[in-house]
Design a protein around this motif. Structure first.
Motif, PDB file in Angstrom:
ATOM      1  N   ARG A  36       0.833  -1.206   0.000  1.00  0.00           N
ATOM      2  CA  ARG A  36       0.000   0.000   0.000  1.00  0.00           C
ATOM      3  C   ARG A  36       0.869   1.258   0.000  1.00  0.00           C
ATOM      4  O   ARG A  36       1.795   1.396   0.782  1.00  0.00           O
ATOM      5  CB  ARG A  36      -0.913   0.006   1.222  1.00  0.00           C
ATOM      6  N   GLN A  37       0.531   2.157  -0.906  1.00  0.00           N
ATOM      7  CA  GLN A  37       1.219   3.442  -0.992  1.00  0.00           C
ATOM      8  C   GLN A  37       0.194   4.532  -1.234  1.00  0.00           C
ATOM      9  O   GLN A  37      -0.780   4.345  -1.950  1.00  0.00           O
ATOM     10  CB  GLN A  37       2.232   3.457  -2.142  1.00  0.00           C
ATOM     11  N   LYS A  47      -4.194  19.889  -4.973  1.00  0.00           N
ATOM     12  CA  LYS A  47      -3.619  18.745  -4.270  1.00  0.00           C
ATOM     13  C   LYS A  47      -4.673  17.662  -4.160  1.00  0.00           C
ATOM     14  O   LYS A  47      -5.847  17.951  -3.898  1.00  0.00           O
ATOM     15  CB  LYS A  47      -3.169  19.126  -2.860  1.00  0.00           C
ATOM     16  N   ARG A  48      -4.217  16.427  -4.310  1.00  0.00           N
ATOM     17  CA  ARG A  48      -5.128  15.293  -4.172  1.00  0.00           C
ATOM     18  C   ARG A  48      -4.339  14.114  -3.625  1.00  0.00           C
ATOM     19  O   ARG A  48      -3.220  13.857  -4.046  1.00  0.00           O
ATOM     20  CB  ARG A  48      -5.739  14.942  -5.522  1.00  0.00           C
ATOM     21  N   LEU A  49      -4.941  13.409  -2.707  1.00  0.00           N
ATOM     22  CA  LEU A  49      -4.310  12.262  -2.066  1.00  0.00           C
ATOM     23  C   LEU A  49      -5.140  11.027  -2.382  1.00  0.00           C
ATOM     24  O   LEU A  49      -6.353  11.014  -2.163  1.00  0.00           O
ATOM     25  CB  LEU A  49      -4.246  12.500  -0.554  1.00  0.00           C
ATOM     26  N   PHE A  50      -4.486   9.984  -2.889  1.00  0.00           N
ATOM     27  CA  PHE A  50      -5.196   8.757  -3.221  1.00  0.00           C
ATOM     28  C   PHE A  50      -4.240   7.572  -3.092  1.00  0.00           C
ATOM     29  O   PHE A  50      -3.024   7.745  -3.000  1.00  0.00           O
ATOM     30  CB  PHE A  50      -5.799   8.821  -4.631  1.00  0.00           C
ATOM     31  N   LEU A  51      -4.830   6.362  -3.067  1.00  0.00           N
ATOM     32  CA  LEU A  51      -4.012   5.152  -3.020  1.00  0.00           C
ATOM     33  C   LEU A  51      -3.441   4.867  -4.399  1.00  0.00           C
ATOM     34  O   LEU A  51      -4.089   5.123  -5.418  1.00  0.00           O
ATOM     35  CB  LEU A  51      -4.836   3.954  -2.561  1.00  0.00           C
ATOM     36  N   ARG A  52      -2.243   4.342  -4.408  1.00  0.00           N
ATOM     37  CA  ARG A  52      -1.587   4.028  -5.668  1.00  0.00           C
ATOM     38  C   ARG A  52      -2.341   2.899  -6.359  1.00  0.00           C
ATOM     39  O   ARG A  52      -2.482   1.805  -5.808  1.00  0.00           O
ATOM     40  CB  ARG A  52      -0.149   3.602  -5.408  1.00  0.00           C
ATOM     41  N   PRO A  53      -2.822   3.150  -7.590  1.00  0.00           N
ATOM     42  CA  PRO A  53      -3.516   2.079  -8.330  1.00  0.00           C
ATOM     43  C   PRO A  53      -2.524   1.019  -8.808  1.00  0.00           C
ATOM     44  O   PRO A  53      -1.313   1.213  -8.781  1.00  0.00           O
ATOM     45  CB  PRO A  53      -4.153   2.799  -9.520  1.00  0.00           C
ATOM     46  N   GLU A  54      -3.058  -0.087  -9.295  1.00  0.00           N
ATOM     47  CA  GLU A  54      -2.215  -1.196  -9.707  1.00  0.00           C
ATOM     48  C   GLU A  54      -1.317  -0.818 -10.887  1.00  0.00           C
ATOM     49  O   GLU A  54      -0.121  -1.031 -10.855  1.00  0.00           O
ATOM     50  CB  GLU A  54      -3.097  -2.393 -10.074  1.00  0.00           C
ATOM     51  N   LYS A  55      -1.886  -0.269 -11.918  1.00  0.00           N
ATOM     52  CA  LYS A  55      -1.096   0.152 -13.088  1.00  0.00           C
ATOM     53  C   LYS A  55      -0.903   1.659 -13.000  1.00  0.00           C
ATOM     54  O   LYS A  55      -1.688   2.431 -13.551  1.00  0.00           O
ATOM     55  CB  LYS A  55      -1.814  -0.230 -14.374  1.00  0.00           C
ATOM     56  N   PHE A  56       0.151   2.041 -12.321  1.00  0.00           N
ATOM     57  CA  PHE A  56       0.385   3.457 -12.037  1.00  0.00           C
ATOM     58  C   PHE A  56       1.719   3.878 -12.637  1.00  0.00           C
ATOM     59  O   PHE A  56       2.725   3.177 -12.492  1.00  0.00           O
ATOM     60  CB  PHE A  56       0.393   3.690 -10.520  1.00  0.00           C
ATOM     61  N   LEU A  67       2.897   3.127   2.950  1.00  0.00           N
ATOM     62  CA  LEU A  67       2.129   2.951   4.188  1.00  0.00           C
ATOM     63  C   LEU A  67       2.401   1.530   4.682  1.00  0.00           C
ATOM     64  O   LEU A  67       1.594   0.628   4.506  1.00  0.00           O
ATOM     65  CB  LEU A  67       0.629   3.167   3.936  1.00  0.00           C
ATOM     66  N   PRO A  68       3.556   1.325   5.329  1.00  0.00           N
ATOM     67  CA  PRO A  68       3.948  -0.038   5.709  1.00  0.00           C
ATOM     68  C   PRO A  68       3.167  -0.569   6.905  1.00  0.00           C
ATOM     69  O   PRO A  68       2.587   0.182   7.683  1.00  0.00           O
ATOM     70  CB  PRO A  68       5.431   0.112   6.061  1.00  0.00           C
ATOM     71  N   VAL A  69       3.200  -1.884   7.028  1.00  0.00           N
ATOM     72  CA  VAL A  69       2.653  -2.545   8.207  1.00  0.00           C
ATOM     73  C   VAL A  69       3.704  -2.438   9.303  1.00  0.00           C
ATOM     74  O   VAL A  69       4.854  -2.800   9.101  1.00  0.00           O
ATOM     75  CB  VAL A  69       2.325  -4.025   7.915  1.00  0.00           C
ATOM     76  N   GLU A  70       3.299  -1.890  10.428  1.00  0.00           N
ATOM     77  CA  GLU A  70       4.219  -1.667  11.544  1.00  0.00           C
ATOM     78  C   GLU A  70       3.890  -2.654  12.662  1.00  0.00           C
ATOM     79  O   GLU A  70       2.725  -2.948  12.924  1.00  0.00           O
ATOM     80  CB  GLU A  70       4.055  -0.238  12.053  1.00  0.00           C
ATOM     81  N   THR A  71       4.917  -3.150  13.324  1.00  0.00           N
ATOM     82  CA  THR A  71       4.739  -4.032  14.477  1.00  0.00           C
ATOM     83  C   THR A  71       5.106  -3.259  15.734  1.00  0.00           C
ATOM     84  O   THR A  71       6.127  -2.578  15.777  1.00  0.00           O
ATOM     85  CB  THR A  71       5.637  -5.276  14.356  1.00  0.00           C
ATOM     86  N   SER A  94       0.119  -5.379  15.285  1.00  0.00           N
ATOM     87  CA  SER A  94       0.504  -4.994  13.927  1.00  0.00           C
ATOM     88  C   SER A  94      -0.563  -4.051  13.414  1.00  0.00           C
ATOM     89  O   SER A  94      -1.762  -4.308  13.578  1.00  0.00           O
ATOM     90  CB  SER A  94       0.596  -6.215  13.013  1.00  0.00           C
ATOM     91  N   PHE A  95      -0.142  -2.955  12.784  1.00  0.00           N
ATOM     92  CA  PHE A  95      -1.115  -1.989  12.297  1.00  0.00           C
ATOM     93  C   PHE A  95      -0.649  -1.364  10.997  1.00  0.00           C
ATOM     94  O   PHE A  95       0.546  -1.377  10.676  1.00  0.00           O
ATOM     95  CB  PHE A  95      -1.411  -0.911  13.342  1.00  0.00           C
ATOM     96  N   GLN A  96      -1.613  -0.830  10.246  1.00  0.00           N
ATOM     97  CA  GLN A  96      -1.346  -0.138   8.993  1.00  0.00           C
ATOM     98  C   GLN A  96      -2.382   0.958   8.820  1.00  0.00           C
ATOM     99  O   GLN A  96      -3.581   0.730   8.973  1.00  0.00           O
ATOM    100  CB  GLN A  96      -1.404  -1.112   7.819  1.00  0.00           C
ATOM    101  N   ALA A  97      -1.901   2.143   8.496  1.00  0.00           N
ATOM    102  CA  ALA A  97      -2.803   3.281   8.287  1.00  0.00           C
ATOM    103  C   ALA A  97      -3.599   3.082   6.998  1.00  0.00           C
ATOM    104  O   ALA A  97      -3.085   2.561   6.014  1.00  0.00           O
ATOM    105  CB  ALA A  97      -1.998   4.572   8.209  1.00  0.00           C
ATOM    106  N   THR A  98      -4.846   3.489   7.040  1.00  0.00           N
ATOM    107  CA  THR A  98      -5.685   3.437   5.843  1.00  0.00           C
ATOM    108  C   THR A  98      -5.694   4.809   5.181  1.00  0.00           C
ATOM    109  O   THR A  98      -5.200   5.789   5.737  1.00  0.00           O
ATOM    110  CB  THR A  98      -7.131   3.046   6.211  1.00  0.00           C
ATOM    111  N   LEU A  99      -6.264   4.859   4.010  1.00  0.00           N
ATOM    112  CA  LEU A  99      -6.343   6.136   3.296  1.00  0.00           C
ATOM    113  C   LEU A  99      -7.194   7.138   4.071  1.00  0.00           C
ATOM    114  O   LEU A  99      -6.875   8.330   4.113  1.00  0.00           O
ATOM    115  CB  LEU A  99      -6.904   5.939   1.889  1.00  0.00           C
TER     116      LEU A  99
END
Length: 190
Positions: A36-37, A47-56, A67-71, A94-99
């Motif tokens: 996830r990025q 300005k716009r913030l969005f998740l990186r699509p698959e074909k980007f 947005l790494p998974v943190e322990t 373990s946690f990971q931030a969402t959009l």
């Protein structure tokens, strides 16, 4: 069959909901995405913030933030029964931030995991302390600590989910008891 109907029936018949609750932590799946990025598109004042699509394809006006998974390991030790019992609690989170969370804190996107740890450290400690207070009655000695471990892990996961942070927790509680002093009958008796 239908899980919500079972919970409703249990509530209506005043049954204990902890049976349904104990299976909930076993079924808890955080749904982490290690790739996830977040993409910050900055083009002039726009300005716009969005998740990186698959074909980007990255352009000069894009900035990528992983947005790494943190322990996060949270440990606590308490003494019970006038220091006769020592209880060690180890909460592996373990946690990971969402959009959605990143949208609420766009200025911290580069250090979002450190921000989460710093912001919620006291709350995680409060959740742990609240569950540990339930151990003061001593009923866990006969019944074991498994139920309390599951309730603590579930409470932490639910809290983080309410904050739009994906989380998965595992809790281990270990009790050690002090040895009785050597007592010689007759000499030490009253």
């Amino acid at each position: 069959m239908n899980q919500p109907m079972d919970e409703l029936n249990a509530w209506l018949t005043s049954s204990d909901l902890t049976v349904a609750e104990s299976s909930a932590i076993d079924d808890w799946v955080a749904g982490f995405d290690p790739a996830r990025q977040a993409v910050l598109l900055r083009l002039g004042p726009f300005k716009r913030l969005f998740l990186r699509p698959e074909k980007f394809t990255k352009r000069f006006y894009h900035q990528l933030f992983p947005l790494p998974v943190e322990t996060w390991l949270h440990r606590k030790q308490i003494k019970l029964f006038e220091e006769f019992c020592s209880l060690d609690v180890e909460l592996n989170l373990s946690f990971q931030a969402t959009l959605q969370y990143v949208h609420k804190h766009p200025e911290l996107i580069g250090v979002i995991n450190q921000h989460i740890k710093h912001l919620y450290a006291n709350i995680v400690t409060d959740i742990v302390n609240r569950e540990l207070q339930a151990l003061a009655d001593g009923a866990w000695i006969r019944q074991g600590l498994a139920k309390h471990e599951q309730r603590l892990a579930l409470a932490v996961c639910e809290f983080f989910t309410q904050q739009h942070i994906q989380a998965q927790a595992a809790c281990v509680m270990a009790a050690t008891f002090a040895e009785f002093p050597d007592v010689q009958l007759g000499k030490d008796s009253v």
